[in-house]
Design an enzyme around this catalytic site. Structure first.
Site, PDB file in Angstrom:
ATOM      1  CG  ASP A  84      -1.672  -1.380   1.324  1.00 54.66           C
ATOM      2  OD1 ASP A  84      -1.027  -2.554   0.874  1.00 54.66           O
ATOM      3  OD2 ASP A  84      -3.005  -1.099   2.006  1.00 54.66           O
ATOM      4  CD  GLU A 117      -6.340   0.441   0.573  1.00 51.32           C
ATOM      5  OE1 GLU A 117      -7.733   0.238   0.342  1.00 51.32           O
ATOM      6  OE2 GLU A 117      -5.932   0.087   1.909  1.00 51.32           O
ATOM      7  CG  ASN A 118      -4.015   3.255   2.002  1.00 54.24           C
ATOM      8  OD1 ASN A 118      -3.411   2.315   1.724  1.00 54.24           O
ATOM      9  ND2 ASN A 118      -5.157   3.484   2.277  1.00 54.24           N
ATOM     10  CG  HIS A 163      -9.466   3.204   1.427  1.00 57.53           C
ATOM     11  ND1 HIS A 163     -10.358   3.726   2.099  1.00 57.53           N
ATOM     12  CD2 HIS A 163      -8.373   2.913   2.263  1.00 57.53           C
ATOM     13  CE1 HIS A 163     -10.260   3.529   3.465  1.00 57.53           C
ATOM     14  NE2 HIS A 163      -9.041   3.050   3.609  1.00 57.53           N
ATOM     15  CG  HIS A 222      -6.574  -4.008   4.839  1.00 59.95           C
ATOM     16  ND1 HIS A 222      -7.179  -2.832   4.440  1.00 59.95           N
ATOM     17  CD2 HIS A 222      -6.952  -3.987   5.969  1.00 59.95           C
ATOM     18  CE1 HIS A 222      -8.023  -2.503   5.354  1.00 59.95           C
ATOM     19  NE2 HIS A 222      -7.899  -3.279   6.412  1.00 59.95           N
ATOM     20  CG  HIS A 238      -1.037   0.366   5.987  1.00 59.81           C
ATOM     21  ND1 HIS A 238      -1.314   1.789   5.915  1.00 59.81           N
ATOM     22  CD2 HIS A 238      -1.704  -0.244   4.828  1.00 59.81           C
ATOM     23  CE1 HIS A 238      -2.294   1.915   4.996  1.00 59.81           C
ATOM     24  NE2 HIS A 238      -2.323   0.527   4.443  1.00 59.81           N
TER      25      HIS A 238
HETATM   26 FE   LIG Z   1      -4.014   0.284   2.948  1.00 55.64          FE
HETATM   27 FE   LIG Z   2      -6.958  -1.018   2.695  1.00 55.12          FE
END
Ligand SMILES: [Fe+2]
Ligand SMILES: [Fe+2]
Length: 267
Positions: free
Chosen positions: A10, A41-42, A70, A179, A181
């Protein structure tokens, strides 16, 4: 012939984008990387992805972008999700969700094709269809001559991720978790040839709480008072795994964790 596939976790905010901009190209050359899959996604301010950032990631050397919970946070990404073959949305959303459930990309030198998909977990997350049922369907849909297959499993629970690794062992080349992290220390090649890790960790600022400013998170957690969880800046790191996969069989031969520290001013 062996193909080197880098799977990056991510990308969080400017710090994550900065370390990727600064380090990815060198890593690709140094390690002879043939394909880069990256969860983004981030990337935009900690949540979602914009079309401009998507283009930048491709420019830095990313070949396929995967997403997570996200995915639709930035609505301007929706046309990109609809039109580009270089980005996939989580495959186990409802059927009306915009975007590809899987895609096929060519390696950088050409000549080898790799299929990529991503799935959301069900445990401790918003309800989605079963990722196990979805992955069975997707592996059946992918062209049979594309033997190298990469799965980003975007999930919270390590148990669900490990179960997914076993579920597809021998049917996928790589399962990389995203997800949480937080990088995990369990990278291994499963007995039938699937390279697996529960979570590659984020590519973002580690001087915080999962990429958010630690002072703000602490304010909330120590007082119950709301605070803006802006993205952190310090200690940016590029985190992922490098999997070596046989182009003939699709079986992984090796998996290695990658963690590269950037400069704090990259954030
Ligand atoms: Fe994430
Ligand atoms: Fe996520």
């Amino acid at each position: 012939m062996a193909v080197n596939i880098l799977c990056v976790g991510d990308v969080v905010g400017p710090a994550g984008r900065g370390v990727l901009a600064d380090r990815l190209e060198g890593l690709i050359t140094e390690r002879g990387i043939d394909l880069v899959v990256c969860n983004a996604e981030n990337a935009a301010g900690g949540s979602g992805l914009t079309p401009q950032m998507f283009e930048k990631l491709l420019h830095y050397g990313v070949d396929v972008v995967t997403m997570g919970d996200h995915v639709y946070r930035k609505q301007e990404l929706i046309p990109v999700l609809r039109d580009s073959k270089r980005i996939v949305r989580p495959a186990n959303l409802l059927p009306g969700a915009v975007g590809r459930r899987w895609t096929v990309a060519e390696t950088k030198s050409g000549g080898n094709r790799v299929a990529v998909t991503c799935l959301l977990g069900q445990m401790f997350m918003k309800q989605n269809d079963s990722p196990f049922t979805a992955v069975d369907a997707i592996l059946g849909e992918m062209p049979s001559d594309v033997v190298m297959r990469v799965i980003d499993f975007h999930a919270e629970a390590s148990s669900e991720k490990i179960a997914m690794g076993w579920h597809v062992d021998g049917r996928a080349s790589v399962v990389f978790g995203t997800h949480t992290h937080i990088p995990t220390a369990d990278a291994r090649v499963l007995p039938r040839g699937t390279a697996y890790i529960s979570d590659v960790g984020m590519t973002g600022p580690y001087d915080g709480v999962l990429g958010r400013r630690k002072d703000r998170v602490l304010q909330y957690m120590t007082t119950s008072m709301p605070a803006r969880f802006d993205v952190a800046k310090g200690d940016p790191r590029l985190c992922g795994v490098l999997a070596t996969v046989s182009a003939e069989t699709g079986r992984a031969r090796a998996i290695e964790r990658i963690e590269i520290r950037g400069r704090t001013d990259e954030g």
